[in-house]
Design a protein around this motif. Sequence first.
Motif, PDB file in Angstrom:
ATOM      1  N   UNK A 102       0.832  -1.207   0.000  1.00 28.70           N
ATOM      2  CA  UNK A 102       0.000   0.000   0.000  1.00 28.70           C
ATOM      3  C   UNK A 102       0.865   1.254   0.000  1.00 28.70           C
ATOM      4  N   UNK A 103       1.922   1.250   0.799  1.00 30.15           N
ATOM      5  CA  UNK A 103       2.795   2.415   0.889  1.00 30.15           C
ATOM      6  C   UNK A 103       3.620   2.606  -0.383  1.00 30.15           C
ATOM      7  N   UNK A 104       3.701   1.560  -1.204  1.00 25.19           N
ATOM      8  CA  UNK A 104       4.371   1.684  -2.501  1.00 25.19           C
ATOM      9  C   UNK A 104       3.424   2.192  -3.587  1.00 25.19           C
ATOM     10  N   UNK A 105       2.170   2.430  -3.232  1.00 17.29           N
ATOM     11  CA  UNK A 105       1.204   2.932  -4.196  1.00 17.29           C
ATOM     12  C   UNK A 105       0.362   1.861  -4.857  1.00 17.29           C
ATOM     13  N   UNK A 106       0.423   0.643  -4.352  1.00 15.48           N
ATOM     14  CA  UNK A 106      -0.355  -0.440  -4.957  1.00 15.48           C
ATOM     15  C   UNK A 106      -1.756  -0.514  -4.342  1.00 15.48           C
TER      16      UNK A 106
END
Length: 455
Positions: free
Chosen positions: A247-251
């Motif tokens: 999630x923190x990687x933008x997924x």
Amino acid sequence: MVKKEKGKVGSSFQENIEYMNQVLPVGESFDVLRRDIIIGGRQASFYFINGFMKDETMQKIMASFLGVKDREMPKDATSFSQKYISYDSVDIISNFDQVIKNVLSGITCLFIEGYEVCIAIDCRTYPARSVEEPEKDKSLHGSRDGFVETIVCNTAMIRRRIRDPHLIMEMVEAGNTTRTDIAICYMSDRVDEELLKNIESRINQLQIDDLRMNQQTLAEEMFKRKWFNPFPKFKFTERPDTAVACLLEGKVVILVDNSPSAMILPTSILDMIEEANDYYFPTVTGVYLKFTRVLITILTMFLTPTFMLFMQNPGWLPDIFSFVAVKDTINIPLIFQFLILELSIDGLRLAALNTPSMLSTPLSVIAGLVMGEFSVQSGWFNAEVMLYMAFVAVANYTQPNFELGYALKFMRLLLLILTACLNLPGFIIGCILILCFLAFNKTLSGRNYLNVKLR
């Protein structure tokens, strides 16, 4: 049969109750219950599911209503809920379709004479197993919790780790019969908007009766895969910390009720091979572990076909590697030895899944001794073939994705058969086909395994 115009809750209390009794199997199904009481001199009926509602909770709700006097009854349901219902999650519903869905989801629905709406009280308790580390995806460091089959518990484990208002969790549903809850989780300030709209559009446009296999059915319906390409198009994880890192990687992370794993989008071949230990160790150690896993993954696919190629062309072997050649008599062609062992390994794996845990270890030892020692002595298999297949069988467990392991297995079988039939040209054709399977395996995000945008 009582017909309700446009499915709306009417002003007649009796008609509302008759309609609910016709739609719900009250009296036929033991767990669908109706409880009639008097609240402030008015008739009232509760509808709830036995198993989602604890007896103590129901008694507290009814006890709070029995003390209401006639003159104290508010004129509308909203005022009544604000004054007499102490639970946080209370909703006013005017549509019967939503009422039925809420009841079957475990929410208690209350009809009161004189009110043209239904009061939904969310005091349900789902049966759930304890939170524990997943068996398949363990780590030496880090947290020891894992997703469970209850979607609210899973979202709470993610929210516990990300205390940021940009974390959005959209709740939708799919399946005309099952009406399964689906949570779309993403960071609004980091997510790819095009990918998010694509995912939301695909889920909202699903025309499916049920999600009988939960997350797997959703994956199949969202993106129709080509049957001849076995490489997985989605990454799954049962670890909340892995989902949070993505999630923190933008997924985008998709959670499905009744499923103890999260679906992660987008993905690539490197994402499939990653595991939690790569991030819990120092950088040098993590890079080494990832490199080792990639190298072993490549070896599992090419080791036995390469051995087959050199055995068909012994003159190509350098003198320094002459010891790898088969010295004993070959009673069964090597290609058939490899194919038989591939099937035997899968048979042993299936047997292990259905063997009681207390017997699995001794039976595995017996099977290993019989196949390893006596199969060579009997002349069915050569020792070199057994050695390389043993390495392949064990090395498959170095990468955590089960579906990817079988995709690599199918590529290895394809390469073996082509090499046995066509020699060097077959080996080259097989390598080209494997590269094509990877390069043209388009995923939901529009990117392939090599992370190249496909138009």
